[in-house]
Design a protein around this motif. Structure first.
Motif, PDB file in Angstrom:
ATOM      1  N   LEU A   1     -17.760   6.128  -6.641  1.00  0.00           N
ATOM      2  CA  LEU A   1     -16.611   6.832  -6.075  1.00  0.00           C
ATOM      3  C   LEU A   1     -15.331   6.038  -6.300  1.00  0.00           C
ATOM      4  O   LEU A   1     -14.244   6.617  -6.382  1.00  0.00           O
ATOM      5  N   ARG A   2     -15.454   4.744  -6.391  1.00  0.00           N
ATOM      6  CA  ARG A   2     -14.286   3.891  -6.602  1.00  0.00           C
ATOM      7  C   ARG A   2     -13.546   4.311  -7.872  1.00  0.00           C
ATOM      8  O   ARG A   2     -14.142   4.586  -8.913  1.00  0.00           O
ATOM      9  N   ASP A   3     -12.228   4.412  -7.765  1.00  0.00           N
ATOM     10  CA  ASP A   3     -11.335   4.775  -8.871  1.00  0.00           C
ATOM     11  C   ASP A   3     -11.495   6.228  -9.325  1.00  0.00           C
ATOM     12  O   ASP A   3     -10.972   6.605 -10.382  1.00  0.00           O
ATOM     13  N   SER A   4     -12.193   7.044  -8.555  1.00  0.00           N
ATOM     14  CA  SER A   4     -12.354   8.455  -8.910  1.00  0.00           C
ATOM     15  C   SER A   4     -11.116   9.257  -8.522  1.00  0.00           C
ATOM     16  O   SER A   4     -10.383   8.906  -7.590  1.00  0.00           O
ATOM     17  N   VAL A   5     -10.887  10.354  -9.237  1.00  0.00           N
ATOM     18  CA  VAL A   5      -9.890  11.353  -8.855  1.00  0.00           C
ATOM     19  C   VAL A   5     -10.645  12.500  -8.194  1.00  0.00           C
ATOM     20  O   VAL A   5     -11.543  13.085  -8.794  1.00  0.00           O
ATOM     21  N   VAL A   6     -10.298  12.806  -6.955  1.00  0.00           N
ATOM     22  CA  VAL A   6     -11.025  13.807  -6.176  1.00  0.00           C
ATOM     23  C   VAL A   6     -10.181  15.070  -6.069  1.00  0.00           C
ATOM     24  O   VAL A   6      -8.987  15.010  -5.751  1.00  0.00           O
ATOM     25  N   GLY A   7     -10.798  16.226  -6.349  1.00  0.00           N
ATOM     26  CA  GLY A   7     -10.087  17.495  -6.293  1.00  0.00           C
ATOM     27  C   GLY A   7     -10.423  18.291  -5.046  1.00  0.00           C
ATOM     28  O   GLY A   7     -11.569  18.313  -4.604  1.00  0.00           O
ATOM     29  N   PHE A   8      -9.420  18.959  -4.478  1.00  0.00           N
ATOM     30  CA  PHE A   8      -9.591  19.794  -3.288  1.00  0.00           C
ATOM     31  C   PHE A   8      -9.044  21.191  -3.562  1.00  0.00           C
ATOM     32  O   PHE A   8      -7.912  21.336  -4.022  1.00  0.00           O
ATOM     33  N   TYR A   9      -9.855  22.185  -3.246  1.00  0.00           N
ATOM     34  CA  TYR A   9      -9.367  23.566  -3.278  1.00  0.00           C
ATOM     35  C   TYR A   9      -8.915  23.900  -1.862  1.00  0.00           C
ATOM     36  O   TYR A   9      -9.707  24.250  -1.000  1.00  0.00           O
ATOM     37  N   GLY A  10      -7.632  23.750  -1.623  1.00  0.00           N
ATOM     38  CA  GLY A  10      -7.086  23.823  -0.273  1.00  0.00           C
ATOM     39  C   GLY A  10      -6.934  22.419   0.286  1.00  0.00           C
ATOM     40  O   GLY A  10      -7.755  21.533   0.005  1.00  0.00           O
ATOM     41  N   PHE A  11      -5.874  22.187   1.069  1.00  0.00           N
ATOM     42  CA  PHE A  11      -5.656  20.846   1.603  1.00  0.00           C
ATOM     43  C   PHE A  11      -5.144  20.926   3.038  1.00  0.00           C
ATOM     44  O   PHE A  11      -4.101  20.386   3.387  1.00  0.00           O
ATOM     45  N   GLY A  12      -5.944  21.608   3.867  1.00  0.00           N
ATOM     46  CA  GLY A  12      -5.611  21.742   5.280  1.00  0.00           C
ATOM     47  C   GLY A  12      -6.222  20.632   6.110  1.00  0.00           C
ATOM     48  O   GLY A  12      -6.472  19.522   5.626  1.00  0.00           O
ATOM     49  N   GLY A  13      -6.500  20.934   7.382  1.00  0.00           N
ATOM     50  CA  GLY A  13      -6.980  19.917   8.310  1.00  0.00           C
ATOM     51  C   GLY A  13      -8.300  19.293   7.907  1.00  0.00           C
ATOM     52  O   GLY A  13      -8.473  18.069   7.979  1.00  0.00           O
ATOM     53  N   ILE A  14      -9.269  20.112   7.479  1.00  0.00           N
ATOM     54  CA  ILE A  14     -10.573  19.577   7.086  1.00  0.00           C
ATOM     55  C   ILE A  14     -10.444  18.730   5.826  1.00  0.00           C
ATOM     56  O   ILE A  14     -11.003  17.625   5.739  1.00  0.00           O
ATOM     57  N   ALA A  15      -9.715  19.228   4.830  1.00  0.00           N
ATOM     58  CA  ALA A  15      -9.543  18.472   3.586  1.00  0.00           C
ATOM     59  C   ALA A  15      -8.873  17.129   3.848  1.00  0.00           C
ATOM     60  O   ALA A  15      -9.259  16.102   3.266  1.00  0.00           O
ATOM     61  N   GLN A  16      -7.882  17.108   4.723  1.00  0.00           N
ATOM     62  CA  GLN A  16      -7.200  15.850   5.026  1.00  0.00           C
ATOM     63  C   GLN A  16      -8.116  14.889   5.780  1.00  0.00           C
ATOM     64  O   GLN A  16      -8.035  13.670   5.595  1.00  0.00           O
ATOM     65  N   ALA A  17      -9.003  15.429   6.622  1.00  0.00           N
ATOM     66  CA  ALA A  17      -9.978  14.568   7.302  1.00  0.00           C
ATOM     67  C   ALA A  17     -10.945  13.957   6.292  1.00  0.00           C
ATOM     68  O   ALA A  17     -11.349  12.791   6.420  1.00  0.00           O
ATOM     69  N   ILE A  18     -11.328  14.725   5.271  1.00  0.00           N
ATOM     70  CA  ILE A  18     -12.185  14.197   4.203  1.00  0.00           C
ATOM     71  C   ILE A  18     -11.438  13.117   3.424  1.00  0.00           C
ATOM     72  O   ILE A  18     -11.976  12.041   3.133  1.00  0.00           O
ATOM     73  N   ALA A  19     -10.177  13.407   3.071  1.00  0.00           N
ATOM     74  CA  ALA A  19      -9.377  12.448   2.311  1.00  0.00           C
ATOM     75  C   ALA A  19      -9.219  11.130   3.068  1.00  0.00           C
ATOM     76  O   ALA A  19      -9.260  10.046   2.473  1.00  0.00           O
ATOM     77  N   LYS A  20      -9.058  11.215   4.375  1.00  0.00           N
ATOM     78  CA  LYS A  20      -8.929  10.006   5.191  1.00  0.00           C
ATOM     79  C   LYS A  20     -10.185   9.155   5.097  1.00  0.00           C
ATOM     80  O   LYS A  20     -10.117   7.920   4.980  1.00  0.00           O
ATOM     81  N   ARG A  21     -11.340   9.793   5.125  1.00  0.00           N
ATOM     82  CA  ARG A  21     -12.598   9.061   5.022  1.00  0.00           C
ATOM     83  C   ARG A  21     -12.791   8.472   3.629  1.00  0.00           C
ATOM     84  O   ARG A  21     -13.315   7.366   3.471  1.00  0.00           O
ATOM     85  N   LEU A  22     -12.370   9.206   2.608  1.00  0.00           N
ATOM     86  CA  LEU A  22     -12.550   8.730   1.235  1.00  0.00           C
ATOM     87  C   LEU A  22     -11.650   7.549   0.906  1.00  0.00           C
ATOM     88  O   LEU A  22     -11.923   6.804  -0.042  1.00  0.00           O
ATOM     89  N   SER A  23     -10.583   7.359   1.685  1.00  0.00           N
ATOM     90  CA  SER A  23      -9.690   6.230   1.409  1.00  0.00           C
ATOM     91  C   SER A  23     -10.429   4.903   1.534  1.00  0.00           C
ATOM     92  O   SER A  23     -10.062   3.913   0.893  1.00  0.00           O
ATOM     93  N   GLY A  24     -11.489   4.877   2.338  1.00  0.00           N
ATOM     94  CA  GLY A  24     -12.279   3.656   2.478  1.00  0.00           C
ATOM     95  C   GLY A  24     -13.150   3.353   1.274  1.00  0.00           C
ATOM     96  O   GLY A  24     -13.732   2.261   1.189  1.00  0.00           O
ATOM     97  N   PHE A  25     -13.250   4.295   0.337  1.00  0.00           N
ATOM     98  CA  PHE A  25     -14.048   4.085  -0.873  1.00  0.00           C
ATOM     99  C   PHE A  25     -13.176   3.736  -2.080  1.00  0.00           C
ATOM    100  O   PHE A  25     -13.651   3.726  -3.211  1.00  0.00           O
ATOM    101  N   ASP A  26     -11.892   3.469  -1.834  1.00  0.00           N
ATOM    102  CA  ASP A  26     -10.965   3.040  -2.897  1.00  0.00           C
ATOM    103  C   ASP A  26     -10.882   4.044  -4.038  1.00  0.00           C
ATOM    104  O   ASP A  26     -10.904   3.673  -5.221  1.00  0.00           O
ATOM    105  N   ILE A  27     -10.781   5.334  -3.701  1.00  0.00           N
ATOM    106  CA  ILE A  27     -10.598   6.328  -4.756  1.00  0.00           C
ATOM    107  C   ILE A  27      -9.211   6.156  -5.365  1.00  0.00           C
ATOM    108  O   ILE A  27      -8.310   5.567  -4.757  1.00  0.00           O
ATOM    109  N   ASP A  28      -9.033   6.693  -6.561  1.00  0.00           N
ATOM    110  CA  ASP A  28      -7.761   6.528  -7.263  1.00  0.00           C
ATOM    111  C   ASP A  28      -6.682   7.443  -6.691  1.00  0.00           C
ATOM    112  O   ASP A  28      -5.597   6.989  -6.326  1.00  0.00           O
TER     113      ASP A  28
END
Length: 273
Positions: free
Chosen positions: A217-244
């Protein structure tokens, strides 16, 4: 004389505990704001409206919030699912007469039969909440709350037509969904399911170098279809995996500060893919 409404709210605390919060709402505000749209305050579990003919807010209103104005009859509440937590039922019973549907899955005929004469619904499950259910209760029905985020099974225009406020829990599941999404993402990247099946069938390979490596997952580009409350909660968790970075596609761009927080960029659907 100006009438007031005394509103008794049973609020969800930390997803489990409940407490009652009595407050006064002017009738004009109630009609203008609360009856014309979905009603959601503090992720309420139940809202019971008590009509008071008094002109001032005094202690007797809060003390008798569970009773009909000018009557000895308690508010009657129908809980339409037998698995509503007992703590919630007991709390409601302090001030209201509570009837609980016993069938599982809830039987519609039982719901309609027990709905007669109630003043409020605590609607569990996804059984259709429509004119048939409202008619079964009768004209004294004052308020309804669901125990779900979605309300696709609710005839909202019919509730508006009858001036019945609706409560639901639009954000209460954001964190749970985000946890599961990140878990599935990790499972797919690291091939958890394939590995588990190999262990169960005693086919674990020890003689290859690159077997079951999966993907970082490190350095990955992650795509979201929609970026509301749930997507932002996912993004917050993924920040701990050092995504790009994050690419997302929506009809409207989110606020610039949100994009900066998650290193996110709005693109069209084809670019995201």
């Amino acid at each position: 004389n100006t009438k007031n409404f005394c509103v008794l709210l049973a609020l969800r605390i930390l997803g489990k505990q409940l407490f009652f919060f009595p407050c006064l709402i002017n009738i004009d505000f109630y009609k203008r704001k609360m009856l014309t749209r979905q009603f959601s305050i503090f992720q309420l579990l139940l809202l019971v409206v008590v009509i008071s003919s008094t002109t001032t807010a005094d202690n007797s209103i809060a003390k008798n919030a569970g009773k009909m104005s000018g009557e000895d009859e308690k508010f009657r509440i129908l809980v339409t699912h037998p698995q509503v937590p007992q703590e919630a039922i007991e709390l409601l019973q302090r001030d209201c007469e509570v009837t609980v549907v016993q069938s599982l899955p809830p039987n519609r005929s039982e719901i309609l039969e027990k709905a007669k004469g109630v003043h409020a619904f605590l609607w569990g499950g996804h059984e259709k909440l429509n004119a048939e259910a409202l008619d079964a209760a009768g004209p004294q029905l004052k308020a309804i709350s669901t125990m779900s985020a979605g309300i696709d099974y609710v005839d909202v225009p019919e509730l508006k037509r009858r001036n019945i406020p609706l409560g639901h829990t639009p954000t209460v599941l954001n964190d749970a969904v985000a946890d599961i999404a990140v878990g599935l993402l990790l499972a797919a990247a690291r091939r958890f399911h394939e590995g588990r099946l190999k262990i169960e069938t005693n086919n674990w390979e020890t003689y290859t170098l690159n077997w079951m490596l999966g993907q970082d997952l490190r350095d990955s580009v992650v795509g979201f279809y929609g970026f509301g409350g749930i997507a932002q909660a996912i993004a917050k968790r993924l920040s701990g995996f050092d995504i790009d970075s994050i690419l997302y596609t929506t009809r409207r761009r989110v606020a610039e500060e949100i994009e900066k927080e998650y290193n996110a960029k709005k693109v069209d659907f084809d670019t995201m893919l």
